[in-house]
Write a protein that holds these residues in place. Structure first.
Motif, short mmCIF file in Angstrom:
data_model
loop_
_atom_site.label_atom_id
_atom_site.label_comp_id
_atom_site.label_asym_id
_atom_site.label_seq_id
_atom_site.Cartn_x
_atom_site.Cartn_y
_atom_site.Cartn_z
N SER A 117 -19.94 13.43 16.10
CA SER A 117 -18.51 13.10 16.07
C SER A 117 -18.19 11.70 16.60
CB SER A 117 -17.71 14.15 16.85
OG SER A 117 -18.31 14.42 18.10
N GLY A 118 -19.19 10.85 16.73
CA GLY A 118 -18.93 9.44 16.97
C GLY A 118 -19.03 8.93 18.39
N THR A 153 -19.89 16.52 7.54
CA THR A 153 -18.67 15.77 7.22
C THR A 153 -17.53 16.07 8.18
OG1 THR A 153 -18.09 17.49 5.60
CG2 THR A 153 -19.23 15.54 4.77
N ASP A 154 -17.50 17.26 8.76
CA ASP A 154 -16.46 17.55 9.75
C ASP A 154 -16.59 16.63 10.96
OD1 ASP A 154 -15.40 19.58 8.21
OD2 ASP A 154 -16.43 21.20 9.28
N ASN A 161 -11.64 9.10 12.70
CA ASN A 161 -10.32 9.10 13.33
C ASN A 161 -10.37 8.57 14.76
OD1 ASN A 161 -8.93 10.20 11.11
ND2 ASN A 161 -9.52 12.29 11.69
N ALA A 162 -11.56 8.66 15.38
CA ALA A 162 -11.77 8.13 16.74
C ALA A 162 -10.77 8.70 17.73
CB ALA A 162 -11.71 6.60 16.73
N LEU A 163 -10.49 9.98 17.58
CA LEU A 163 -9.50 10.66 18.42
C LEU A 163 -10.22 11.72 19.26
CD1 LEU A 163 -6.33 10.72 18.74
CD2 LEU A 163 -6.38 12.69 17.20
N VAL A 198 -11.22 -2.19 17.57
CA VAL A 198 -12.57 -1.84 18.01
C VAL A 198 -13.19 -0.81 17.07
CG1 VAL A 198 -13.88 -0.72 19.86
CG2 VAL A 198 -12.14 -2.41 20.42
N ARG A 199 -12.44 0.23 16.74
CA ARG A 199 -13.04 1.27 15.89
C ARG A 199 -13.39 0.76 14.50
NH1 ARG A 199 -7.60 3.42 16.20
NH2 ARG A 199 -6.57 3.48 14.16
N SER A 200 -12.78 -0.34 14.07
CA SER A 200 -13.11 -0.90 12.75
C SER A 200 -14.52 -1.47 12.71
CB SER A 200 -12.11 -1.99 12.37
OG SER A 200 -12.19 -3.08 13.27
#
Length: 280
Positions: A117-118, A153-154, A161-163, A198-200
């Motif tokens: 999840s990042g 993919t989830d 979304n970086a949330l 940043v997330r870009s």
């Protein structure tokens, strides 16, 4: 809840091995029951045998992806295994920046393979940005990009979304939270989002590491491939490590999980039990 029989479990064990390379030597029947039992009920399918047949039908791509998402392990966290990040900060980043700032247009590329999840690619990015800030005196343009890839993919959607919820950020240093996150209103829960500029710098891609070709046209200074190998069928592990090493630049670094030890990789020097450096 619908439960798989032993023959049905073996059907799905073979399918998980065939499609994702997963090693279900330990009993995973509970995983099928808890993660897929409700799905069968939702679809009105009465048995795991019928669901297996459903997955084999043409046009079942979306359901096949649901199956992949359901059976993959997604545990992760910011700065997970802090000793790896300490080594990355103290040893790897100084070398990467010293080498790249000798170039006229430095391009810095890291890959988090199996990024879930990042949290891992963002942790790499925060460290890279902090180190770069200490080197502003070079006054050179730089191109920093991080790739996060996963079969789920989830999880990739969360990374894109970086949330993140408050409890997911407990291991983040306070200054990192304040510098790189903003409170996300309207979510109904206490949540924070990585700031857009940043997330870009993190790009997410969905692909299977067992695919014959990867959608990658570059090589990397650093690859984090941690806590993935452990779940794969043993004969797949060494060939996959050899393949990943081909995506490293000379003097590039490969990090495995702390329990993923005992490997050797041609053309790479073992620095620690789970950390390798490619020979120049």
């Amino acid at each position: 809840m619908i439960s798989p029989t032993e023959p049905e479990y073996l059907l799905f064990r073979d399918l998980a091995k065939q499609e994702l390379g997963l090693d279900w030597t330990r009993d995973k029947k509970y995983l099928l029951e808890t993660r897929l039992g409700p799905r069968l009920e939702h679809l009105g399918i009465s048995s795991f045998t019928a669901y297996h047949q459903h997955l084999q039908q043409l046009g079942s791509v979306d359901e096949k992806q649901y199956f992949h998402n359901a059976i993959t392990t997604t545990k992760t966290g910011f700065y997970r295994d802090k000793e790896d990040f300490a080594f990355f900060r103290k040893k790897v980043l100084p070398q990467v920046y010293a080498d790249d700032f000798a170039e006229s247009s430095p391009a810095i590329r890291f890959w988090s393979a199996g990024c879930s999840s990042g949290e891992e690619p963002f942790s790499l990015l925060f460290e890279a940005l902090e180190e770069l800030e200490q080197r502003r005196r070079y006054q050179k343009p730089f191109d920093l990009r991080i790739l996060g890839s996963d079969v789920n993919t989830d999880m990739l959607s969360i990374g894109e979304n970086a949330l993140y919820l408050d409890h997911q950020m407990e291991d983040l240093p306070e200054f990192i939270r304040e510098k790189y996150f903003r409170h996300a209103a309207g979510t109904g829960r206490t949540a924070y989002q990585v700031v857009s500029e940043v997330r870009s710098q993190v790009q997410y891609r969905h692909f299977n590491l067992l695919d014959r070709r990867y959608p990658i046209a570059t090589r990397f200074q650093v690859i984090f491939f941690r806590n993935v190998l452990y779940y794969l069928n043993r004969p797949l592990r060494q060939p996959l490590l050899n393949r990943l090493s081909d995506y490293l630049l000379p003097k590039g670094w490969l990090f495995l999980g702390n329990v993923e030890t005992g490997y050797s990789i041609p053309g790479m020097q073992k620095i620690h039990s789970n950390i390798f450096c490619k020979t120049p």
